[in-house]
Design an enzyme around this catalytic site. Structure first.
Site, mmCIF file in Angstrom:
data_model
loop_
_atom_site.group_PDB
_atom_site.id
_atom_site.type_symbol
_atom_site.label_atom_id
_atom_site.label_comp_id
_atom_site.label_asym_id
_atom_site.label_seq_id
_atom_site.Cartn_x
_atom_site.Cartn_y
_atom_site.Cartn_z
ATOM 1 N N LYS A 32 0.830 -1.207 0.000
ATOM 2 C CA LYS A 32 0.000 0.000 0.000
ATOM 3 C C LYS A 32 0.864 1.256 0.000
ATOM 4 O O LYS A 32 0.378 2.342 0.284
ATOM 5 C CB LYS A 32 -0.901 0.011 1.240
ATOM 6 C CG LYS A 32 -1.936 -1.101 1.276
ATOM 7 C CD LYS A 32 -3.094 -0.795 0.359
ATOM 8 C CE LYS A 32 -4.225 -1.782 0.557
ATOM 9 N NZ LYS A 32 -5.386 -1.456 -0.302
ATOM 10 N N ALA A 70 2.835 7.003 1.437
ATOM 11 C CA ALA A 70 2.033 7.690 0.420
ATOM 12 C C ALA A 70 0.851 8.437 1.020
ATOM 13 O O ALA A 70 -0.024 8.900 0.285
ATOM 14 C CB ALA A 70 1.541 6.683 -0.620
ATOM 15 N N LEU A 72 -2.556 9.265 3.556
ATOM 16 C CA LEU A 72 -3.810 8.656 4.000
ATOM 17 C C LEU A 72 -4.183 7.485 3.107
ATOM 18 O O LEU A 72 -4.080 7.566 1.876
ATOM 19 C CB LEU A 72 -4.922 9.710 3.958
ATOM 20 C CG LEU A 72 -6.356 9.241 4.198
ATOM 21 C CD1 LEU A 72 -6.538 8.769 5.635
ATOM 22 C CD2 LEU A 72 -7.343 10.364 3.877
ATOM 23 N N LEU A 74 -6.453 6.159 1.150
ATOM 24 C CA LEU A 74 -7.653 6.704 0.521
ATOM 25 C C LEU A 74 -8.704 5.634 0.269
ATOM 26 O O LEU A 74 -9.909 5.922 0.277
ATOM 27 C CB LEU A 74 -7.279 7.403 -0.784
ATOM 28 C CG LEU A 74 -6.416 8.665 -0.637
ATOM 29 C CD1 LEU A 74 -5.979 9.174 -2.000
ATOM 30 C CD2 LEU A 74 -7.167 9.751 0.112
ATOM 31 N N GLY A 119 -0.217 12.793 3.735
ATOM 32 C CA GLY A 119 -0.035 12.434 5.142
ATOM 33 C C GLY A 119 1.325 11.851 5.429
ATOM 34 O O GLY A 119 1.779 11.880 6.577
ATOM 35 N N GLU A 122 3.257 14.771 6.331
ATOM 36 C CA GLU A 122 2.864 15.185 7.678
ATOM 37 C C GLU A 122 3.532 14.299 8.729
ATOM 38 O O GLU A 122 3.977 14.788 9.771
ATOM 39 C CB GLU A 122 1.340 15.137 7.798
ATOM 40 C CG GLU A 122 0.657 16.208 6.950
ATOM 41 C CD GLU A 122 -0.852 16.112 6.984
ATOM 42 O OE1 GLU A 122 -1.504 17.166 7.163
ATOM 43 O OE2 GLU A 122 -1.381 14.990 6.818
ATOM 44 N N GLU A 142 -3.412 16.943 -1.974
ATOM 45 C CA GLU A 142 -4.790 16.999 -1.488
ATOM 46 C C GLU A 142 -5.710 17.810 -2.403
ATOM 47 O O GLU A 142 -6.888 17.466 -2.572
ATOM 48 C CB GLU A 142 -4.828 17.589 -0.066
ATOM 49 C CG GLU A 142 -4.391 16.623 1.022
ATOM 50 C CD GLU A 142 -2.891 16.498 1.190
ATOM 51 O OE1 GLU A 142 -2.456 15.824 2.136
ATOM 52 O OE2 GLU A 142 -2.153 17.075 0.367
ATOM 53 N N GLY A 150 -5.144 17.050 7.063
ATOM 54 C CA GLY A 150 -5.754 16.810 8.365
ATOM 55 C C GLY A 150 -4.784 16.316 9.410
ATOM 56 O O GLY A 150 -5.186 16.010 10.534
#
Length: 269
Positions: A32, A70, A72, A74, A119, A122, A142, A150
């Site tokens: 993932k 990579a 969040l 999704l 993310g 982040e 995003e 977020g």
């Protein structure tokens, strides 16, 4: 070591413990691209909530496979079809994890490769030192996904590179890599070879510092940057009073006074 930092109790994270107290924490979802699902975030919260109390000297944070992270997951997000309140609480758990990293007092060195996206950036920005290799690229896509950050990009990424550069990244999907990424502040080191090798070198070095000193460096500085100048000056004096008089520091200060401690030299000497 307790269950809170026992590697066998983690599934989304692969954890390796070195003899010198350095922990290698690896996002373990390579198929993932190490996208962050709810389970991974919960394991990050658990580990970094207890790392300092468990005596972890330093952490190298990495991603399994060709990519660091990579962002969040999704697919999980789309399938969950969350309500606004539900996703707000997901975001708050991300903040919990990354705040535990930044303010937890344990030095974290991120070994970056491949995608450090959304993310994933982040997450990387919650580390204290970031090392990238030649394959590393940074992006905040995003805007193109129809979503918003977020997990703290508006706080940490804007602090690293400036508000308007971050806005540009989100609006346009701009990708940074190579020396330009270092010059902007997305990473502090770039390697020709393995980012993991350099990150381990740095972790081994900082693990030799006194734990209370590292705690102050990796916790108090972030807190002080959230204060007014006067409040930060007072807090710095208090922390300095505690750290600079710790009994364990006296031996190091004595070695300096006796000229037996290593001196600071230019890199070419």
């Amino acid at each position: 070591m307790t269950q809170q930092t026992d590697p066998s109790t983690y599934q989304s994270l692969a954890i390796e413990v070195k003899d010198n107290g350095v922990y290698v924490v690896t996002l373990n979802r390579p198929t993932k691209r190490n996208a962050l699902d709810v389970a991974t975030i919960e394991e990050l919260v658990r580990f970094f909530s207890h790392a300092q109390q468990e005596g972890v000297k330093a952490v190298v944070l990495a991603g399994a496979g060709d990519h660091f992270c990579a962002g969040l997951d999704l697919v999980e997000h789309w399938k969950a079809d969350r309500s606004p309140a539900d996703f707000m609480h997901v975001c708050l758990r991300w903040h919990e994890a990354f705040n535990k990293m930044e303010y937890g007092g344990v030095p974290i060195i991120a070994a970056l490769q491949g995608a450090v996206v959304g993310g994933g950036l982040e997450l990387a920005s919650g580390a204290h030192i970031r090392v990238m290799d030649q394959s590393t690229y940074f992006a905040l896509p995003e805007g193109q996904r129809g979503i918003f950050t977020g997990g703290g990009a508006t706080i940490r990424v804007s602090d690293m590179i400036g508000k308007y550069r971050m806005i540009d990244m989100i609006l346009t999907g701009r990708v940074y890599q190579g020396q330009e990424a270092v010059d902007l502040g997305l990473a502090q080191y770039i390697t020709e070879g393995s980012s993991m090798e350099k990150a381990m070198e740095l972790a081994d070095k900082v693990a030799q510092n006194l734990p209370l000193t590292n705690f102050a460096i990796c916790s108090a500085i972030s807190h002080m940057n959230n204060m007014s100048g006067m409040d930060a000056a007072y807090a710095e004096a208090v922390v300095g009073g505690l750290v600079n008089t710790q009994p364990a520091a006296r031996e190091r200060l004595e070695a300096f006074a006796n000229k037996t401690a290593a001196r600071v030299r230019p890199n070419n000497e």
